[in-house]
Design a protein around this motif. Structure first.
Motif, short mmCIF file in Angstrom:
data_model
loop_
_atom_site.label_atom_id
_atom_site.label_comp_id
_atom_site.label_asym_id
_atom_site.label_seq_id
_atom_site.Cartn_x
_atom_site.Cartn_y
_atom_site.Cartn_z
N ARG A 13 0.78 -1.45 -0.34
CA ARG A 13 0.10 -0.07 0.13
C ARG A 13 0.94 1.28 -0.22
O ARG A 13 1.75 1.47 0.70
N PHE A 14 1.00 2.33 -0.80
CA PHE A 14 0.65 3.40 -0.44
C PHE A 14 -0.35 4.50 0.04
O PHE A 14 -0.49 4.81 -1.08
N GLY A 15 -0.34 4.44 1.45
CA GLY A 15 -1.61 5.70 1.88
C GLY A 15 -2.25 4.33 1.68
O GLY A 15 -2.24 3.50 1.68
N ALA A 16 -3.46 5.34 1.16
CA ALA A 16 -4.93 4.27 0.67
C ALA A 16 -5.07 3.86 -0.37
O ALA A 16 -5.95 2.62 -0.89
N LYS A 17 -4.15 3.78 -1.22
CA LYS A 17 -3.93 3.00 -2.67
C LYS A 17 -2.81 1.94 -2.37
O LYS A 17 -1.63 1.45 -1.87
N LEU A 18 -3.94 0.61 -2.47
CA LEU A 18 -3.42 -0.15 -2.38
C LEU A 18 -2.63 -0.92 -3.72
O LEU A 18 -3.50 -1.46 -5.14
N ALA A 19 -1.72 -0.78 -4.37
CA ALA A 19 -0.53 -0.99 -5.41
C ALA A 19 -1.00 -2.42 -5.96
O ALA A 19 -0.76 -3.31 -6.68
N VAL A 20 -0.76 -3.44 -4.69
CA VAL A 20 -0.43 -4.43 -4.91
C VAL A 20 -1.28 -5.48 -4.32
O VAL A 20 -1.03 -5.18 -2.73
N ASP A 21 -1.87 -6.18 -4.60
CA ASP A 21 -3.75 -6.84 -3.71
C ASP A 21 -2.93 -8.82 -3.68
O ASP A 21 -3.75 -8.86 -4.31
N ALA A 22 -2.18 -8.74 -2.28
CA ALA A 22 -1.80 -10.14 -1.95
C ALA A 22 -1.53 -11.25 -3.28
O ALA A 22 -1.97 -12.05 -3.33
N LEU A 23 -0.31 -10.60 -4.53
CA LEU A 23 -0.35 -11.51 -5.60
C LEU A 23 0.32 -11.94 -5.67
O LEU A 23 1.30 -12.28 -4.82
N SER A 24 0.47 -13.28 -6.11
CA SER A 24 0.61 -14.66 -6.17
C SER A 24 1.58 -15.03 -7.67
O SER A 24 0.13 -15.25 -8.75
N LEU A 25 2.12 -15.19 -8.01
CA LEU A 25 2.87 -15.84 -9.29
C LEU A 25 4.52 -16.75 -9.06
O LEU A 25 4.74 -16.83 -7.83
N GLU A 26 3.86 -17.93 -9.86
CA GLU A 26 5.54 -18.98 -9.69
C GLU A 26 5.76 -19.08 -11.40
O GLU A 26 4.97 -19.47 -12.18
N VAL A 27 7.38 -18.68 -11.25
CA VAL A 27 7.84 -18.68 -12.75
C VAL A 27 9.02 -20.04 -12.74
O VAL A 27 9.90 -19.81 -12.06
#
Length: 251
Positions: A13-27
């Protein structure tokens, strides 16, 4: 098989902005993995957290089995990073910048000198080796930054918009270099706005929007019977089939 890069529940989060939300990824190890998404989707923030440049509020990033935030020095030795918007030490010459980067990784000076010469030749920068980076064009700056990302022979390359401002010949050469890196067993993660480039270059892709992964898999799985661009537009939305106001077409 251990993933080349695994993201688990990354949140920022940056203040009130949720920039990345519980992101999951497998490369997967040895993959050429594209990450695409609209502006503001969270791509750069995600890659910054994945490479140890930005601490997440929650979640983990694991490189070849090593937690980036629990064992940062060990993890960063395995990562080559080309970050978008991070300033270089541009008062150094191109050659000095590569040497400095290699020395930061604790590499023996003779090895760094040999590799710097190889990289300058590889990226067609030998003629600019003695020029300060501040005087480089945008494309040359991108190439010297990529050379710095490769100096320590990383296992995983994480590249944020590596082809932006790069001329077509240099872009083709960079693609060849990255393809050879992958064929040798390395893993490349690249963000790009160019759907056509990702479709031609990558074997896996994730579409990110609104701080989440919408879909991920092989390029063929993700795009189905469509082009990657059409699949992206279907998922993300926002395309307006308009020609603009009348005055714009009144010649």
């Amino acid at each position: 098989m251990t993933a080349g890069l695994e993201l688990r529940g990354l949140t920022k989060r940056f203040g009130a902005k949720l920039a990345v939300d519980a992101l999951s990824l497998e490369v997967p190890v040895g993959s050429f993995y594209g990450i695409v998404g609209p502006n503001g989707a969270g791509k750069t923030t995600t890659l910054s957290m994945a490479t140890g440049l930005l601490r997440p509020d929650a979640g983990t990033a694991v490189v070849d089995g090593v937690d980036v935030w629990a064992r940062p020095l060990e993890a960063k030795r395995m990562i080559g990073t080309l970050a978008d918007g991070v300033d270089l030490f541009d008062r150094l010459t191109g050659e000095q910048l590569i040497l400095y980067t290699g020395m930061l990784f604790g590499m023996p000076r003779p090895v760094v000198i040999d590799r710097a010469g190889d990289l300058l030749a590889l990226f067609d920068l030998e003629g600019a080796a003695g020029t300060v980076v501040a005087d480089y064009s945008a494309g040359m700056t991108k190439k010297i930054a990529l050379a710095c990302a490769l100096i320590h022979s990383p296992r995983v390359l994480v590249l944020d918009e590596p082809f932006e401002s790069v001329d077509p010949v240099s872009a083709a050469n960079i693609r060849d270099i990255l393809a050879g890196f992958v064929r040798a067993g390395g893993t490349v993660v690249v963000s790009s706005h160019s759907m056509d480039l990702v479709q031609r270059m990558c074997d896996h892709v994730a579409i990110v929007a609104a701080a989440r992964v919408l879909v991920a898999g092989t390029v063929e799985e993700v795009r189905g019977e469509q082009t990657l661009e059409d699949r992206f537009l279907d998922l993300v939305g926002g395309r307006r089939h308009e020609e603009g106001p009348e005055w714009l077409r009144s010649f």
